[in-house]
Write a protein that holds these residues in place. Structure first.
Motif, PDB file in Angstrom:
ATOM      1  N   ARG A   1       0.835  -1.195   0.000  1.00  0.00           N
ATOM      2  CA  ARG A   1       0.000   0.000   0.000  1.00  0.00           C
ATOM      3  C   ARG A   1       0.875   1.253   0.000  1.00  0.00           C
ATOM      4  O   ARG A   1       0.648   2.192  -0.761  1.00  0.00           O
TER       5      ARG A   1
ATOM      6  N   ASN B   1      -3.986  -2.779  -2.825  1.00  0.00           N
ATOM      7  CA  ASN B   1      -5.290  -2.637  -2.183  1.00  0.00           C
ATOM      8  C   ASN B   1      -5.771  -4.001  -1.712  1.00  0.00           C
ATOM      9  O   ASN B   1      -5.883  -4.937  -2.496  1.00  0.00           O
TER      10      ASN B   1
ATOM     11  N   LYS C   1       2.924   1.908  -3.202  1.00  0.00           N
ATOM     12  CA  LYS C   1       2.079   2.429  -4.271  1.00  0.00           C
ATOM     13  C   LYS C   1       1.812   3.914  -4.064  1.00  0.00           C
ATOM     14  O   LYS C   1       1.651   4.681  -5.012  1.00  0.00           O
ATOM     15  N   GLN C   2       1.747   4.319  -2.792  1.00  0.00           N
ATOM     16  CA  GLN C   2       1.552   5.747  -2.500  1.00  0.00           C
ATOM     17  C   GLN C   2       2.818   6.556  -2.739  1.00  0.00           C
ATOM     18  O   GLN C   2       2.821   7.761  -2.552  1.00  0.00           O
TER      19      GLN C   2
END
Lengths: 466, 309
Positions: free
Chosen positions: A127, A421, A130-131
């Protein structure tokens, strides 16, 4: 007179207001308790100074975050001391966040106040990467003379790679601090009492062999019609699927594949172990006492658990050992469970990438690994080190510590590391909770579930499908 | 602020003294209301507007929000199976509100009698209100335990085999309702007690003289007399119930099979587990809209049954 009073009021009002705002400010930044904001201001000052003076004697301060419990924290501080001694020009500030780490780190990442080096569990990694929270460290890893990736567990390394959509392939964005494979712990005393021979440490038993063994170990000691000792604690289903040749998601991670016969067969077998053969306690029993408590109380002959339980189990009154988790059929792959891991990533916004990488290198490399392993907390990153007494620690339980090494080699990461996700895995887990207690066959259940999980994969990770 | 004072001072030279004083007073007035006003603007208005903007964009904390129009809303209303399930769960859980009101009114009526140990009972019923939610929830987990829990033990005395309260899809929400009703008793009882004391006694006496029985007195004097408080409790409890989620996280983690995932819990997981802030904000506004509609209906309907005299 009025004027005077007015000014006093004004002054006091502005005082109140400013203290109000100040309080909020410090609340926001002092997420990590007494440490306050990771030295953004001080490091900024240091960099401007560093630009025009000789770098070698410039003190740089970097920060690192962890959530470890107190005994782990002590080890951690030891390692940091060693690092500071080896790198006198770098000072490390430790940010300890014992509770709610992911939530707090989320806030810090989005607020731009995250430390230079972040502790990250393999489940949070997808997560955050990816951010864009982590720096791509591929080149640095390749150039490093302290990190020999060929001597490290591939299963541990791969989960910290990211190709823009999914983990497991692509560039390195973090390095593992450790790897924590899962094995079958067994209570030797129960085995002795009922004359059952210990499971082999060299290769996984088959499901049939394991079932026969557990049936001998499932006993109603006082003849009240209630089982008092169960053969096995709850089965961790992922490894059962893998050892049967099944997969949870397809290799490109676009599709739910657990409903293929191999996966369904594995889930059905686990269901039967509880409901048909009754060698595993059901949910009702486990509600009163969880499996860990049952094992410690001598009510379970075997239990699935990770390497992290060793320090706890060393304090047990009875003798115990470890063996591989059973596999569907004869095999030597040891892919019968998952391994956990924690990694170190470098903050993408750090002002000191070089110093931060030095710290990661130290932790993931020989010096840090030796220290952390000696203290009994983990299996080292390096295959070569695992095979020395640094890890095996002869004379300490468990007798067959090499089981952990083989398990680390074969076991893959859990499904929570697959995609940025995780809604799909929550959907699966919620549904599984119903399946274990229900009456539906595994195949029907999984076929019904597939469209829902597929939709959740797509909805949460649209980039995969572009 | 400083600018306006100097401007004011410059202007003041050409203005009549009375007006000058008025202006000055105005200025002080503004100064005095400034702190709460600024606080509201920073901590309420700004987040509110941000969340409205974010609900029309894609935002996962990493880059700044990208505007995507009403996508989040269409996804929520037409492509998300869980939104309706969780909304249904929320309304299901809100059944606890009327039940809780009835129970607390009943207890309040009992406590309103002149009995021994009245204060002790009042204290007992109020205690849950001041305990920590986490501690209470853990206690109820033990009560609901299917094997050695208190509740199933009492049921077994009646020769009833109790269900697996928290791990059975069909019983998990009833269990949460029971816990919620119990948790809300304290405040409701206090409110009812205070309003029961405010019903004029001469009305009761007059009714007695006319030969009205206990039920008739309750039905035609007590109920209308306490209707404003009933209305107040109804509105606030409903709003609270629609936003309830802390105890659900601790007690059941939304399971089994999403049977106790309330809509605000779902919003929370979208925001902080999946970092999908845009979608979560859309849910938040959806919930706000539903609460507004329900409260409006409540206010309109209240004209029929609430008596303020």
């Amino acid at each position: 007179m009025i004027k005077k009073k007015g000014w006093i009021t004004l002054a006091s009002l502005s005082l109140v207001l400013s203290s109000m705002l100040a309080a909020c400010g410090s609340n926001n930044s002092a997420n990590g308790g007494d440490t306050g904001t990771p030295g953004a201001a001080s490091t900024a000052a240091a960099t401007t100074a560093a630009t025009d003076s000789a770098k070698s004697n410039e003190k740089v301060e970097i920060s690192i975050s962890t959530w470890g419990a107190s005994d782990e924290l002590a080890v951690f501080k030891e390692v940091l001391k060693g690092f500071e001694a080896a790198n006198p020009n770098i000072k490390v500030k430790l940010l300890h966040i014992p509770n709610d780490y992911p939530t707090k780190m989320n806030t810090m990442i989005s607020g731009g106040t995250a430390p230079d080096v972040l502790f990250v569990s393999d489940g949070d990694f997808p997560r955050w990467v990816k951010q864009g929270a982590f720096l791509d460290i591929q080149d640095r890893v390749e150039k490093s003379d302290k990190i020999d990736v060929n001597d490290m567990w591939e299963t541990g390394l791969n989960r910290y790679k990211f190709d823009g959509n999914k983990t497991g392939t692509g560039d390195f964005y973090a390095l593992p601090k450790d790897i924590g494979p899962t094995v079958m712990y067994y209570n030797k005393e129960i085995f002795d009492k009922y004359g059952v021979s210990y499971p082999s440490a060299d290769k996984p038993m088959t499901w049939d062999e394991a079932l026969a063994m557990w049936q001998k170990l499932t006993v109603d000691t006082n003849n009240d019609g209630k089982t008092d000792i169960y053969g096995s604690g709850p089965i961790w289903w992922e490894g059962y699927v893998w050892s049967n040749g099944g997969k949870i998601l397809s290799d490109d991670r676009k599709e739910f594949t657990l409903n293929q016969p191999e996966g369904a067969e594995a889930l059905q077998h686990i269901y039967d172990l509880t409901n048909k053969y009754k060698v595993v306690p059901d949910a009702r029993v486990l509600q009163s006492m969880n499996d860990g408590q049952m094992f410690e109380a001598g009510k379970l002959a075997t239990i699935t658990a990770g390497r992290w339980m060793v320090p706890t189990y060393r304090k047990l009154k009875f003798d115990w050992d470890v063996a591989p988790i059973p596999a569907a059929k004869e095999q030597n792959e040891w892919n019968t469970g998952w391994s956990g891991s924690v990694g170190f990533g470098i903050n993408a916004k750090t002002k000191h990438p070089d110093e931060a990488f030095k710290l990661v290198e130290y932790f993931a490399g020989t010096e840090g690994q030796t220290k952390m392993t000696e203290l009994g907390f983990q299996i080292p990153n390096f295959k070569s080190m695992s095979n020395t007494d640094v890890f095996l620690q002869k004379g300490q339980k468990p007798e067959h510590a090499e089981v952990f090494i083989n398990a680390a080699k074969g076991e893959g990461p859990g499904m929570w590391t697959y995609l940025p996700n995780g809604k799909w895995s929550d959907t699966l887990n919620q549904a599984l909770g119903t399946y274990w207690k229900g009456t539906q066959s595994a195949q029907d259940f999984l076929n019904d579930l597939k469209p829902k999980v597929d939709a959740a994969i797509k909805q949460g990770n649209p980039e995969l499908f572009k | 602020m400083i600018n306006s004072t100097s401007a004011g001072a410059a202007k003041a030279l050409s203005i009549k003294p009375t007006k000058k004083r008025f202006k000055k007073q105005m200025l002080w007035g503004y100064l005095f209301v400034a702190p709460p006003f600024i606080g509201m603007a920073i901590f309420l208005l700004y987040p509110l507007l941000s969340s409205l903007y974010i609900s029309f964009s894609k935002y996962d904390f990493s880059t700044s929000p990208q505007f995507i129009g009403a996508d989040n809303y269409t996804r929520m209303l037409f492509h998300d199976p869980l939104i309706w399930k969780t909304l249904g769960n929320t309304f299901y859980a809100a059944l606890g509100v009327p039940i809780g009101m009835a129970v607390s009114l009943f207890i309040a009526l009992l406590l309103n009698q002149k009995i021994k140990g009245r204060n002790f009972f009042r204290l007992m019923f109020f205690l849950p209100t001041i305990c920590s939610v986490v501690a209470i929830t853990l206690m109820w987990q033990w009560i609901f335990n299917s094997d050695y829990g208190l509740l199933n033990y009492f049921l077994s005395l009646l020769h009833i085999q109790g269900p697996a309260w928290l791990t059975d899809e069909h019983w998990s929400m009833p269990a949460m309702i029971i816990q919620g009703v119990w948790g809300g008793l304290g405040v409701n009882i206090i409110l009812y007690l205070s309003s029961l004391g405010n019903v004029p006694t001469q009305l009761y006496e007059a009714a007695k003289v006319d030969g009205a029985g206990a039920w008739v007195r309750f039905r035609h004097i007590t109920l209308p007399g306490i209707s404003p408080i009933t209305f107040f409790i109804l509105v606030t409890s409903l709003i609270g119930a629609l936003q309830d989620f802390t105890r659900f996280i601790i007690m059941t983690a939304g399971g089994p099979n999403y049977s106790t995932t309330t809509i605000v819990y779902y919003l929370y997981s979208q925001a902080f587990q999946y970092s999908d802030m845009g979608f979560a904000s859309a849910i938040a506004w959806f919930v706000a809209f539903i609460i507004m509609i329900i409260t409006l209906i409540n206010f309109v309907a209240s004209r029929k049954w609430v008596h303020y005299n």
